[in-house]
Design a protein around this motif. Structure first.
Motif, short mmCIF file in Angstrom:
data_model
loop_
_atom_site.label_atom_id
_atom_site.label_comp_id
_atom_site.label_asym_id
_atom_site.label_seq_id
_atom_site.Cartn_x
_atom_site.Cartn_y
_atom_site.Cartn_z
N LYS A 86 -30.84 1.97 -6.47
CA LYS A 86 -31.90 1.18 -7.08
C LYS A 86 -31.84 1.36 -8.60
N GLY A 87 -32.12 0.27 -9.33
CA GLY A 87 -32.17 0.39 -10.78
C GLY A 87 -32.05 -0.95 -11.47
N ALA A 88 -31.76 -0.88 -12.77
CA ALA A 88 -31.65 -2.08 -13.60
C ALA A 88 -30.26 -2.68 -13.46
N MET A 89 -30.22 -4.02 -13.46
CA MET A 89 -28.96 -4.76 -13.40
C MET A 89 -29.00 -5.89 -14.41
N ARG A 90 -27.82 -6.37 -14.76
CA ARG A 90 -27.68 -7.56 -15.58
C ARG A 90 -26.75 -8.51 -14.84
N LEU A 91 -27.29 -9.61 -14.39
CA LEU A 91 -26.49 -10.60 -13.68
C LEU A 91 -26.52 -11.91 -14.46
N MET A 92 -25.34 -12.29 -14.93
CA MET A 92 -25.17 -13.56 -15.63
C MET A 92 -26.18 -13.71 -16.76
N SER A 97 -34.39 -6.00 -11.89
CA SER A 97 -34.63 -4.73 -11.25
C SER A 97 -34.25 -4.96 -9.80
N GLY A 98 -33.42 -4.10 -9.25
CA GLY A 98 -32.99 -4.40 -7.90
C GLY A 98 -32.36 -3.26 -7.16
N THR A 99 -31.79 -3.62 -6.02
CA THR A 99 -31.14 -2.64 -5.14
C THR A 99 -29.79 -3.17 -4.68
N ILE A 100 -28.90 -2.24 -4.42
CA ILE A 100 -27.65 -2.53 -3.75
C ILE A 100 -27.64 -1.65 -2.50
N THR A 101 -27.55 -2.28 -1.34
CA THR A 101 -27.57 -1.56 -0.07
C THR A 101 -26.25 -1.76 0.64
N GLN A 102 -25.63 -0.66 1.03
CA GLN A 102 -24.38 -0.75 1.78
C GLN A 102 -24.72 -0.80 3.26
N ASN A 103 -24.47 -1.95 3.88
CA ASN A 103 -24.79 -2.18 5.29
C ASN A 103 -23.69 -1.69 6.22
N SER A 104 -22.46 -1.75 5.75
CA SER A 104 -21.29 -1.29 6.51
C SER A 104 -20.21 -0.97 5.48
N THR A 109 -25.54 -5.67 0.37
CA THR A 109 -26.58 -6.64 0.03
C THR A 109 -27.10 -6.27 -1.34
N LEU A 110 -27.07 -7.23 -2.25
CA LEU A 110 -27.58 -7.05 -3.60
C LEU A 110 -28.86 -7.87 -3.70
N SER A 111 -29.97 -7.22 -4.02
CA SER A 111 -31.25 -7.90 -4.18
C SER A 111 -31.81 -7.55 -5.55
N GLY A 112 -32.29 -8.57 -6.26
CA GLY A 112 -32.86 -8.31 -7.57
C GLY A 112 -33.97 -9.28 -7.91
N CYS A 113 -34.88 -8.81 -8.77
CA CYS A 113 -36.00 -9.63 -9.21
C CYS A 113 -36.12 -9.57 -10.73
N ALA A 114 -36.38 -10.71 -11.33
CA ALA A 114 -36.67 -10.80 -12.76
C ALA A 114 -38.16 -11.08 -12.88
N PHE A 115 -38.82 -10.37 -13.75
CA PHE A 115 -40.27 -10.55 -13.97
C PHE A 115 -41.09 -10.33 -12.70
N CYS A 119 -36.91 -13.74 -7.42
CA CYS A 119 -36.05 -12.80 -6.70
C CYS A 119 -34.91 -13.54 -6.01
N LYS A 120 -33.80 -12.84 -5.86
CA LYS A 120 -32.61 -13.43 -5.24
C LYS A 120 -31.89 -12.33 -4.47
N THR A 121 -31.30 -12.69 -3.35
CA THR A 121 -30.50 -11.76 -2.56
C THR A 121 -29.11 -12.36 -2.35
N TYR A 122 -28.09 -11.52 -2.52
CA TYR A 122 -26.70 -11.94 -2.34
C TYR A 122 -26.04 -11.02 -1.32
N GLN A 123 -25.14 -11.57 -0.55
CA GLN A 123 -24.30 -10.79 0.35
C GLN A 123 -22.96 -10.62 -0.34
N MET A 124 -22.41 -9.42 -0.28
CA MET A 124 -21.13 -9.13 -0.92
C MET A 124 -20.20 -8.49 0.11
N TYR A 125 -18.90 -8.84 0.01
CA TYR A 125 -17.92 -8.34 0.96
C TYR A 125 -16.77 -7.70 0.22
#
Length: 129
Positions: A86-92, A97-104, A109-115, A119-125
């Motif tokens: 959990k912590g601060a991120m800069r996307l584009m 402020s968000g989280t990166i969760t390792q599911n496997s 899963t990357l989830s972040g919110c501005a203000f 909020c937005k959630t992305y799946q990453m592989y």
């Protein structure tokens, strides 16, 4: 009181041992849209997570994101649970402020919110280790 401390410590150790231990999130990860890749690595004291935008597809809309290429997207995110940082991120260009969760081992899963509103959630592989 000492007895309660021992019980609490025992429960904490038991809960931690039951949490699944996954492979390190270090590596190259691609968004499910297949147009963006990030490189993640363990940093700081070895439990924190850092990341950088390292690749953009040649899609026309990605030209606007080129200034963020090879720039940090996560700096020393702290682990707040097993397989979760959990912590601060800069996307584009946006601070989140968000989280990166390792599911496997190969799925994040990357989830972040501005203000705290947008909020937005992305799946990453995983692309490579």
């Amino acid at each position: 009181m000492r007895c309660w401390t021992r019980i609490a410590l025992g429960l904490t150790i038991t809960a931690a041992s039951l949490a699944p231990a996954l492979a390190s999130p270090a590596g190259v990860w691609e968004l499910d849209t297949r147009d963006t890749r990030f490189t993640l690595e363990m940093c700081g004291d070895g439990t924190q997570l850092c990341g950088m935008l390292t690749w953009l597809s040649d899609a026309n809309y990605n030209a606007q994101y080129e200034p963020y290429l090879n720039r940090p997207m996560a700096d020393r995110m702290t682990q707040d649970a097993p397989n979760r940082w959990k912590g601060a991120m800069r996307l584009m260009g946006h601070r989140l402020s968000g989280t990166i969760t390792q599911n496997s081992p190969n799925h994040l899963t990357l989830s972040g919110c501005a203000f705290l509103v947008v909020c937005k959630t992305y799946q990453m592989y995983r692309m490579e280790k």
